[in-house]
Motif scaffolding. Structure first.
Motif, PDB file in Angstrom:
ATOM      1  N   PRO A  91       5.220  91.330 -18.834  1.00 53.32           N
ATOM      2  CA  PRO A  91       6.154  92.501 -18.512  1.00 53.32           C
ATOM      3  C   PRO A  91       7.418  92.598 -19.402  1.00 53.32           C
ATOM      4  O   PRO A  91       7.844  91.531 -19.747  1.00 53.32           O
ATOM      5  N   GLY A  92       7.867  93.813 -19.669  1.00 53.61           N
ATOM      6  CA  GLY A  92       9.176  93.763 -20.392  1.00 53.61           C
ATOM      7  C   GLY A  92       8.944  93.771 -21.694  1.00 53.61           C
ATOM      8  O   GLY A  92       9.717  94.383 -22.547  1.00 53.61           O
ATOM      9  N   LEU A  93       7.470  93.698 -22.209  1.00 54.38           N
ATOM     10  CA  LEU A  93       7.213  93.794 -23.578  1.00 54.38           C
ATOM     11  C   LEU A  93       6.463  95.026 -24.010  1.00 54.38           C
ATOM     12  O   LEU A  93       5.615  95.330 -23.061  1.00 54.38           O
ATOM     13  N   THR A  94       6.396  95.610 -24.876  1.00 58.27           N
ATOM     14  CA  THR A  94       5.412  96.639 -25.465  1.00 58.27           C
ATOM     15  C   THR A  94       4.094  96.157 -25.610  1.00 58.27           C
ATOM     16  O   THR A  94       3.857  95.120 -25.657  1.00 58.27           O
ATOM     17  N   ALA A  95       3.170  97.275 -25.556  1.00 55.25           N
ATOM     18  CA  ALA A  95       2.007  96.768 -25.812  1.00 55.25           C
ATOM     19  C   ALA A  95       1.844  95.931 -27.276  1.00 55.25           C
ATOM     20  O   ALA A  95       1.048  95.041 -27.379  1.00 55.25           O
ATOM     21  N   LEU A  96       2.412  96.653 -28.134  1.00 54.41           N
ATOM     22  CA  LEU A  96       2.132  95.954 -29.619  1.00 54.41           C
ATOM     23  C   LEU A  96       2.941  94.481 -29.527  1.00 54.41           C
ATOM     24  O   LEU A  96       2.285  93.489 -30.033  1.00 54.41           O
ATOM     25  N   GLY A 140      -8.477 101.550 -30.232  1.00 54.66           N
ATOM     26  CA  GLY A 140      -7.986 102.814 -30.043  1.00 54.66           C
ATOM     27  C   GLY A 140      -6.999 103.130 -28.952  1.00 54.66           C
ATOM     28  O   GLY A 140      -6.928 104.259 -28.414  1.00 54.66           O
ATOM     29  N   ILE A 141      -5.996 102.197 -29.027  1.00 58.48           N
ATOM     30  CA  ILE A 141      -5.058 102.676 -28.233  1.00 58.48           C
ATOM     31  C   ILE A 141      -3.516 102.341 -29.332  1.00 58.48           C
ATOM     32  O   ILE A 141      -2.556 102.027 -28.869  1.00 58.48           O
ATOM     33  N   THR A 150       2.896  96.607 -19.153  1.00 62.17           N
ATOM     34  CA  THR A 150       2.425  96.614 -17.677  1.00 62.17           C
ATOM     35  C   THR A 150       2.466  98.042 -17.058  1.00 62.17           C
ATOM     36  O   THR A 150       2.142  97.934 -15.791  1.00 62.17           O
ATOM     37  N   SER A 151       3.077  98.947 -17.615  1.00 68.24           N
ATOM     38  CA  SER A 151       3.285 100.398 -17.087  1.00 68.24           C
ATOM     39  C   SER A 151       1.831 101.067 -17.378  1.00 68.24           C
ATOM     40  O   SER A 151       1.640 102.338 -16.999  1.00 68.24           O
ATOM     41  N   LEU A 152       0.956 100.664 -18.176  1.00 69.36           N
ATOM     42  CA  LEU A 152      -0.159 101.388 -18.683  1.00 69.36           C
ATOM     43  C   LEU A 152      -1.179 101.433 -17.673  1.00 69.36           C
ATOM     44  O   LEU A 152      -1.058 100.484 -16.670  1.00 69.36           O
ATOM     45  N   ALA A 153      -2.257 102.494 -17.821  1.00 71.86           N
ATOM     46  CA  ALA A 153      -3.334 102.400 -16.739  1.00 71.86           C
ATOM     47  C   ALA A 153      -4.162 101.174 -16.996  1.00 71.86           C
ATOM     48  O   ALA A 153      -3.998 100.207 -17.787  1.00 71.86           O
ATOM     49  N   PHE A 154      -4.895 100.875 -16.016  1.00 75.19           N
ATOM     50  CA  PHE A 154      -5.584  99.559 -15.662  1.00 75.19           C
ATOM     51  C   PHE A 154      -6.440  99.375 -17.020  1.00 75.19           C
ATOM     52  O   PHE A 154      -6.601  98.258 -17.592  1.00 75.19           O
ATOM     53  N   GLY A 155      -7.224 100.527 -17.338  1.00 77.13           N
ATOM     54  CA  GLY A 155      -8.197 100.293 -18.408  1.00 77.13           C
ATOM     55  C   GLY A 155      -7.453 100.229 -19.590  1.00 77.13           C
ATOM     56  O   GLY A 155      -7.954  99.235 -20.619  1.00 77.13           O
ATOM     57  N   GLN A 156      -6.348 100.551 -19.961  1.00 77.09           N
ATOM     58  CA  GLN A 156      -5.601 100.592 -21.094  1.00 77.09           C
ATOM     59  C   GLN A 156      -4.974  99.030 -21.206  1.00 77.09           C
ATOM     60  O   GLN A 156      -5.088  98.429 -22.297  1.00 77.09           O
ATOM     61  N   GLU A 177     -14.608  88.162 -16.412  1.00 75.16           N
ATOM     62  CA  GLU A 177     -14.821  89.450 -15.926  1.00 75.16           C
ATOM     63  C   GLU A 177     -14.180  90.785 -16.634  1.00 75.16           C
ATOM     64  O   GLU A 177     -13.153  91.326 -15.964  1.00 75.16           O
ATOM     65  N   PRO A 178     -14.694  90.812 -17.677  1.00 74.07           N
ATOM     66  CA  PRO A 178     -13.868  92.193 -18.403  1.00 74.07           C
ATOM     67  C   PRO A 178     -14.069  93.480 -17.845  1.00 74.07           C
ATOM     68  O   PRO A 178     -13.498  94.363 -18.037  1.00 74.07           O
ATOM     69  N   ALA A 179     -15.223  93.714 -17.069  1.00 73.67           N
ATOM     70  CA  ALA A 179     -15.425  94.863 -16.340  1.00 73.67           C
ATOM     71  C   ALA A 179     -14.848  94.943 -15.042  1.00 73.67           C
ATOM     72  O   ALA A 179     -15.034  95.952 -14.360  1.00 73.67           O
ATOM     73  N   ALA A 180     -14.093  93.918 -14.349  1.00 77.93           N
ATOM     74  CA  ALA A 180     -13.726  93.964 -13.048  1.00 77.93           C
ATOM     75  C   ALA A 180     -12.776  95.239 -12.901  1.00 77.93           C
ATOM     76  O   ALA A 180     -11.842  95.418 -13.749  1.00 77.93           O
ATOM     77  N   GLY A 181     -12.918  96.029 -11.726  1.00 83.55           N
ATOM     78  CA  GLY A 181     -11.841  97.050 -11.702  1.00 83.55           C
ATOM     79  C   GLY A 181     -12.080  98.646 -12.676  1.00 83.55           C
ATOM     80  O   GLY A 181     -11.089  99.373 -12.570  1.00 83.55           O
ATOM     81  N   LEU A 182     -13.202  98.292 -13.323  1.00 81.50           N
ATOM     82  CA  LEU A 182     -13.312  99.405 -14.262  1.00 81.50           C
ATOM     83  C   LEU A 182     -14.511 100.318 -13.610  1.00 81.50           C
ATOM     84  O   LEU A 182     -15.274  99.781 -13.036  1.00 81.50           O
ATOM     85  N   ASN A 183     -14.460 101.656 -13.967  1.00 82.35           N
ATOM     86  CA  ASN A 183     -15.397 102.655 -13.547  1.00 82.35           C
ATOM     87  C   ASN A 183     -16.683 102.464 -14.407  1.00 82.35           C
ATOM     88  O   ASN A 183     -16.834 101.665 -15.266  1.00 82.35           O
TER      89      ASN A 183
END
Lengths: 256, 355
Positions: A91-96, A140-141, A150-156, A177-183
């Protein structure tokens, strides 16, 4: 030679025998899956491999070298990278910046170099940034690079974690579990991504609940139940295995 | 580069303040501003440890005191009785000892301030290293309690040891000549040069630390703060970096202790007290934790007010109150990036208060 080899691995927590005499090997270039009902010991087994805790007994060889009992950061720098079942981004760090941490074990600047900002440090830092951006692009992000992770959508967030694990340039990627919580759409996306990763020459070992994902992409499947390996075979044969059907569907259904 | 802009700004402010004090004939303010600068070194070091690496220390006054007390003791304790000892002869031939005359004209033998400073800072670093290895395995409350215990030990040792002057502390500490013509001392004539020495050290520290937090190590520290398990899984040697940060912050505290002691000409056991450690933690918290500049600004403001006697005899109570209020209403501190948005929210009709 197998890239990863587990030999008679046990893990006990007090009286609980979470992993009981599990042996299997992962060949280079494979996608191998570990499946099993809840509480089968899948994540415990993963943690034994990645060094979160050592196995109580047995050995784990990676690239022919024993790694059981090594600290996680040493295992990581040998080329074994992982993601977590419940995403663990900083948390507190950017995606990059999150992805840039992934390059930690592929760079060297220490305290003095960081404080003095030597020319070599400056070049290394630029390299870290450029390579990390490439991995965000691969997933692709790249447009989310400067958002707080940590503020991004779950999939992101899952994609950021993938990018972070790949930035370490692993030879073996552990996916918990890479697909946990994904549609279903996101799961299909993850399946495509895992094959892309394999095609880049990275071996993949995943723990998964989602049967459709596992059956579609795995070369081989290991089935765990109550800490023990009950089957190891191709997806096609696993689907025919009566023992596997019994633990997944229950005794009565299997008899039908 | 945007990163160096605050440093340039700080340098300008330092010069402007000195000029204003000169013109308005209020140079006595420079004395408190010099002391404030040295306390700021402790605070920014603690900010790196607490805000970035996420490891609390309630014992940093202890490291400040180790620096101050050792330097004071070595530069004031008379070594004449040991003159014949081979060890002290060797030290003397290395130029580490100096002959002086005391108030009564008797000849006394002391360690030179440079040697004392290096010995004091190295000792603090060694103690931090030995303490850090076991206690940094602890987290949260447990780490806070362990470092608190360390602070209590240092305080009681300072208070009970005759060599450290017991309750009186150590006085008559000589000036510390850094370079010919540049001496850290409370000498009236050297007030302005001391102001610049102190703030020069703050600027240098801020330069080094702000480069550090934007480096590979700085990122690794923030990763440790965020999730130690995930940091380890990415190849970050968390135990080593926590220890290095702990030692670095202890060294900064010890350096501050050495310099402030030579500037003040002495120190007492209150510098080693628990309330001092609590004060440093409160200032880092109000400055916004992971915010070096916030910690520096709040440190300067609060220490200056405290040294000017603004809080009267309620000095320590004020810092205790700050800690409570900050934790309740602004756990992210007063000076952080989101503060403008929160202020807007506060004054909007349907706004919700600080989160």
């Amino acid at each position: 030679m197998a890239l990863l080899e587990l030999t008679h691995v046990h893990k006990r927590f007090g009286g609980l025998h979470a992993v009981n005499d599990v042996s299997f090997a992962v060949q280079p270039g494979q996608i191998k899956a570990v499946i099993g009902p809840n509480g089968a010991g899948k994540t415990t087994l993963f943690n034994c491999i990645a060094g979160t805790f050592p196995p109580s007994e047995g050995s784990v060889h990676f690239n022919g070298q024993p790694i059981e009992g090594l600290e996680p950061h040493r295992i990581a720098s040998r080329g074994l990278s992982r993601t977590f079942q419940n995403i663990k981004l900083y948390p507190g760090l950017t995606a990059l910046e999150n992805v840039m941490i992934g390059r930690h074990c592929r760079s060297r600047a220490g305290f003095w170099a960081g404080m003095l900002r030597l020319p070599s440090t400056f070049r290394e830092e630029r390299e870290i940034r450029e390579r990390s951006l490439e991995y965000l692009e691969l997933l692709g992000i790249a447009d989310l690079a400067d958002s707080e992770a940590t503020s991004l959508a779950f999939g992101q967030q899952r994609a950021v974690e993938f990018a972070r694990a790949l930035a370490a340039e692993p030879t073996l990627l552990l996916l918990d579990e890479p697909a946990a919580g994904l549609n279903i759409y996101e799961t299909a996306e993850v399946a495509r991504l895992i094959t892309t990763i394999r095609d880049r020459g990275i071996t993949v070992l995943l723990v998964e609940h989602d049967m459709s994902l596992v059956m579609d992409i795995s070369d081989e499947i290991v089935v765990l139940s109550f800490g023990q390996k009950i089957a190891e075979d191709t997806p096609h044969n696993i689907q025919q295995n009566t023992e596997v059907i019994r633990i997944y569907l229950g005794e009565d259904d299997a008899a039908d | 580069m945007a990163r160096y802009l605050p440093l340039a700004l700080l340098a300008i402010v330092v010069i402007v303040v000195q000029q204003i004090a000169q013109w308005s004939d209020a140079t006595y303010y420079l004395t408190q501003l010099t002391m404030t600068a040295y306390y700021s070194l402790v605070i920014v070091g603690l900010c790196l440890l607490m805000g970035y690496a996420g490891q609390i220390s309630l014992g940093h006054a202890g490291f400040f005191a180790i620096g101050g007390y050792l330097s004071a003791m070595l530069t004031t304790h008379d070594l004449m009785p040991y003159q014949g000892n081979a060890l002290f002869k060797a030290l003397g031939s290395l130029g580490l000892l100096v002959h002086q005359q005391d108030l009564f004209g008797a000849s006394v033998l002391h360690v030179t301030p440079w040697a004392a400073c290096i010995a004091a800072v190295l000792t603090a670093a060694l103690i931090a290293f030995c303490l850090g290895i076991p206690v940094l395995k602890l987290k949260g409350h447990y780490l806070a309690m362990a470092t608190l215990g360390f602070g209590i030990i240092i305080f009681r040792v300072a208070l009970a040891t005759p060599l450290f002057g017991e309750a009186d502390g150590i006085s008559e500490v000589p000036g510390f000549t850094l370079l010919p013509g540049l001496t850290v001392s409370g000498d009236f004539a050297a007030r302005t040069s001391n102001y610049y020495i102190a703030w020069g050290m703050v600027l240098l520290t801020m330069l080094l630390l702000s480069q550090l937090i934007h480096s590979r190590i700085g990122r690794a520290l923030r990763a440790i703060h965020g999730s130690e398990e995930a940091a380890r899984a990415m190849g970050v040697d968390t135990a080593r970096y926590k220890l290095q940060t702990f030692v670095l912050s202890a060294v900064l505290a010890a350096v501050a202790g050495v310099f402030l002691t030579h500037f003040n000409g002495g120190l007492g056991p209150s510098e080693a007290g628990i309330m001092k450690s609590v004060r440093y933690v409160a200032i880092v918290a109000i400055g916004g934790m992971a915010n070096l500049w916030g910690a520096l600004i709040m440190g300067v403001v609060l220490n200056f007010l405290s040294l000017r006697g603004f809080f009267g005899t309620y000095d320590d109570a004020v810092f205790g109150a700050i800690l409570i209020v900050i934790m309740l209403f602004a756990p992210h501190g007063l000076l952080h990036r989101g503060i403008l948005r929160e202020l807007k929210n506060l004054f909007r009709k349907n706004g919700h208060g600080p989160a």
